[in-house]
Motif scaffolding. Structure first.
Motif, short mmCIF file in Angstrom:
data_model
loop_
_atom_site.label_atom_id
_atom_site.label_comp_id
_atom_site.label_asym_id
_atom_site.label_seq_id
_atom_site.Cartn_x
_atom_site.Cartn_y
_atom_site.Cartn_z
N ALA A 223 -19.40 -37.63 -15.88
CA ALA A 223 -19.12 -36.59 -16.86
C ALA A 223 -17.63 -36.54 -17.16
O ALA A 223 -17.23 -36.13 -18.23
CB ALA A 223 -19.60 -35.25 -16.32
N ALA A 224 -16.81 -36.99 -16.22
CA ALA A 224 -15.37 -36.79 -16.36
C ALA A 224 -14.67 -37.91 -17.14
O ALA A 224 -13.52 -37.74 -17.52
CB ALA A 224 -14.73 -36.68 -14.98
N TRP A 225 -15.32 -39.00 -17.37
CA TRP A 225 -14.63 -40.13 -18.02
C TRP A 225 -14.21 -39.74 -19.44
O TRP A 225 -15.07 -39.44 -20.28
CB TRP A 225 -15.53 -41.36 -18.04
N PRO A 226 -12.91 -39.71 -19.72
CA PRO A 226 -12.43 -39.21 -21.01
C PRO A 226 -12.57 -40.26 -22.11
O PRO A 226 -11.63 -40.96 -22.45
CB PRO A 226 -10.96 -38.89 -20.73
N GLU A 227 -13.75 -40.32 -22.67
CA GLU A 227 -14.06 -41.38 -23.63
C GLU A 227 -13.12 -41.36 -24.84
O GLU A 227 -12.63 -42.41 -25.27
CB GLU A 227 -15.51 -41.21 -24.09
N ALA A 228 -12.85 -40.19 -25.37
CA ALA A 228 -12.02 -40.10 -26.58
C ALA A 228 -10.63 -40.65 -26.31
O ALA A 228 -10.05 -41.36 -27.15
CB ALA A 228 -11.95 -38.66 -27.06
N ALA A 229 -10.08 -40.35 -25.13
CA ALA A 229 -8.74 -40.83 -24.79
C ALA A 229 -8.72 -42.35 -24.69
O ALA A 229 -7.81 -43.01 -25.18
CB ALA A 229 -8.27 -40.21 -23.48
N PHE A 230 -9.76 -42.91 -24.08
CA PHE A 230 -9.79 -44.35 -23.91
C PHE A 230 -10.07 -45.07 -25.23
O PHE A 230 -9.69 -46.22 -25.41
CB PHE A 230 -10.85 -44.75 -22.87
N LYS A 231 -10.72 -44.38 -26.19
CA LYS A 231 -11.00 -45.02 -27.47
C LYS A 231 -9.89 -44.78 -28.48
O LYS A 231 -9.88 -45.38 -29.56
CB LYS A 231 -12.33 -44.50 -28.02
N ALA A 232 -8.96 -43.90 -28.17
CA ALA A 232 -7.88 -43.58 -29.11
C ALA A 232 -7.05 -44.83 -29.39
O ALA A 232 -6.77 -45.61 -28.49
CB ALA A 232 -7.00 -42.48 -28.53
N GLU A 233 -6.67 -44.98 -30.68
CA GLU A 233 -5.94 -46.19 -31.06
C GLU A 233 -4.44 -46.01 -31.03
O GLU A 233 -3.69 -46.92 -31.36
CB GLU A 233 -6.43 -46.67 -32.43
N ASP A 234 -3.98 -44.83 -30.70
CA ASP A 234 -2.54 -44.68 -30.48
C ASP A 234 -2.31 -43.82 -29.24
O ASP A 234 -3.16 -43.04 -28.83
CB ASP A 234 -1.84 -44.08 -31.71
N GLN A 235 -1.14 -44.04 -28.67
CA GLN A 235 -0.83 -43.46 -27.37
C GLN A 235 -0.77 -41.94 -27.42
O GLN A 235 -1.21 -41.26 -26.49
CB GLN A 235 0.53 -44.03 -26.94
N SER A 236 -0.25 -41.42 -28.53
CA SER A 236 -0.09 -39.98 -28.64
C SER A 236 -1.44 -39.27 -28.60
O SER A 236 -1.63 -38.28 -27.89
CB SER A 236 0.68 -39.71 -29.93
N THR A 237 -2.40 -39.79 -29.37
CA THR A 237 -3.74 -39.19 -29.38
C THR A 237 -4.37 -39.29 -28.00
O THR A 237 -4.97 -38.34 -27.51
CB THR A 237 -4.64 -39.92 -30.40
N ALA A 238 -4.21 -40.44 -27.36
CA ALA A 238 -4.79 -40.65 -26.04
C ALA A 238 -4.21 -39.66 -25.04
O ALA A 238 -4.92 -39.05 -24.24
CB ALA A 238 -4.56 -42.08 -25.58
N LEU A 239 -2.88 -39.48 -25.10
CA LEU A 239 -2.21 -38.57 -24.17
C LEU A 239 -2.67 -37.13 -24.37
O LEU A 239 -2.93 -36.41 -23.42
CB LEU A 239 -0.70 -38.63 -24.38
N LYS A 240 -2.75 -36.72 -25.64
CA LYS A 240 -3.18 -35.35 -25.93
C LYS A 240 -4.58 -35.12 -25.40
O LYS A 240 -4.88 -34.07 -24.83
CB LYS A 240 -3.14 -35.09 -27.43
N ASP A 241 -5.43 -36.09 -25.60
CA ASP A 241 -6.81 -35.92 -25.17
C ASP A 241 -6.91 -35.93 -23.65
O ASP A 241 -7.67 -35.19 -23.06
CB ASP A 241 -7.67 -37.03 -25.76
N LEU A 242 -6.11 -36.80 -23.03
CA LEU A 242 -6.21 -36.97 -21.58
C LEU A 242 -5.51 -35.85 -20.82
O LEU A 242 -6.05 -35.29 -19.87
CB LEU A 242 -5.60 -38.33 -21.20
N LEU A 243 -4.27 -35.55 -21.24
CA LEU A 243 -3.44 -34.63 -20.45
C LEU A 243 -3.07 -33.36 -21.20
O LEU A 243 -2.34 -32.52 -20.69
CB LEU A 243 -2.16 -35.36 -19.99
#
Lengths: 104, 157
Positions: free
Chosen positions: B35-55
């Motif tokens: 349940a915890a695997w942050p799919e959106a962060a891992f699929k994000a195509e730029d670092q900023s989006t990934a960071l926002k989603d992850l952290l």
């Protein structure tokens, strides 16, 4: 099934260093088969949980960007010779594997 | 009679097939297990989006407390050894990005209280780019980057 996770754990001056090697294809899902041109489905480890005795020391969340047959090393405070270390991975296809070792 | 049975058999195998596809495509099993695997962060195509989603934030403070060990030149982008250390007391997580990859977030390591902020692994890099490490602390995100020249890309095979 025999475990394919190799684990070495060593305590030195109160800090335990764990090194592990897992056996996994780690397919990103972006590659294509060279002969058929068909995309190769994503197949990679998504989550790795490392336990010292019953405590989770670290949880790793991975993408397919981690290399094939992943290597992972981490450290934690504490641990004595003989304590069990357990590493479990789960991949995106629902497969899972667990390996154990003792701190030396 | 034989025909009728055959129909049932076909229906049955079709149903199973659909479930198999769903599992294979990562729709069923992983969600249930992870349940915890942050799919959106891992699929994000730029670092900023990934960071926002992850952290929850993409504000990174450059810090020399974050040490990255990676080769200056990687002959094989499929296997680039990366070690990250955070010289802080309260690291909650360490995340590793390869800025030049299609989906830059490679891995995120959640640390327990006993964990030392240190991880070492091997990552794939599509091309010459920065390896970026982000250490999450109670006071915010600390980051550092290290350029790695890749002579053979790691995502093409």
């Amino acid at each position: 099934m025999a475990s394919n996770i190799k684990i070495r754990a060593k305590n030195s001056n109160g800090v335990t260093t764990v090194k592990s090697l897992m056996s996994h294809v780690m397919e990103t899902g972006l590659r294509k088969d060279k002969e058929t041109g068909e995309p190769i489905p994503a197949h990679f480890i998504q989550e790795v949980t490392a336990k010292w005795k019953d405590d989770v020391v670290m949880t790793a969340l991975w993408s397919g960007g981690v290399s094939k047959n992943p290597y992972l090393s981490f450290k934690f405070n504490g641990g004595e010779a003989g304590d069990p270390i357990e590493i479990t991975w789960v991949d995106n296809q629902g497969n899972t594997e667990t390996g154990t070792a003792e701190i030396s | 009679m034989i025909d009728a049975k055959r129909r049932i058999l076909l229906k049955g195998s079709l149903g199973a097939g659909a479930v198999g596809v769903a599992v294979g495509a990562g729709l069923l099993a992983p969600r249930a297990v992870l349940a915890a695997w942050p799919e959106a962060a891992f699929k994000a195509e730029d670092q900023s989006t990934a960071l926002k989603d992850l952290l929850g934030s993409d504000t990174i403070e450059d810090s020399d407390k974050v040490k990255i060990k990676a080769p200056d030149i990687a002959e094989n982008g499929a296997v680039v050894p990366v070690t990250v250390e955070g010289e802080v007391d309260d690291a909650k997580s360490i995340s590793i990005f390869a800025a030049g990859n299609n989906t830059p977030l490679i891995a995120s390591f959640e640390m327990s209280d006993s964990a030392v902020p240190f991880v070492s692994t091997r990552i794939k890099m599509a091309k010459t780019a920065d390896v970026v490490a982000v250490v999450q602390t109670a006071d915010g995100l600390l980051g550092a980057s290290k350029p790695v020249k890749v002579t053979i890309g790691g995502c093409g095979g």
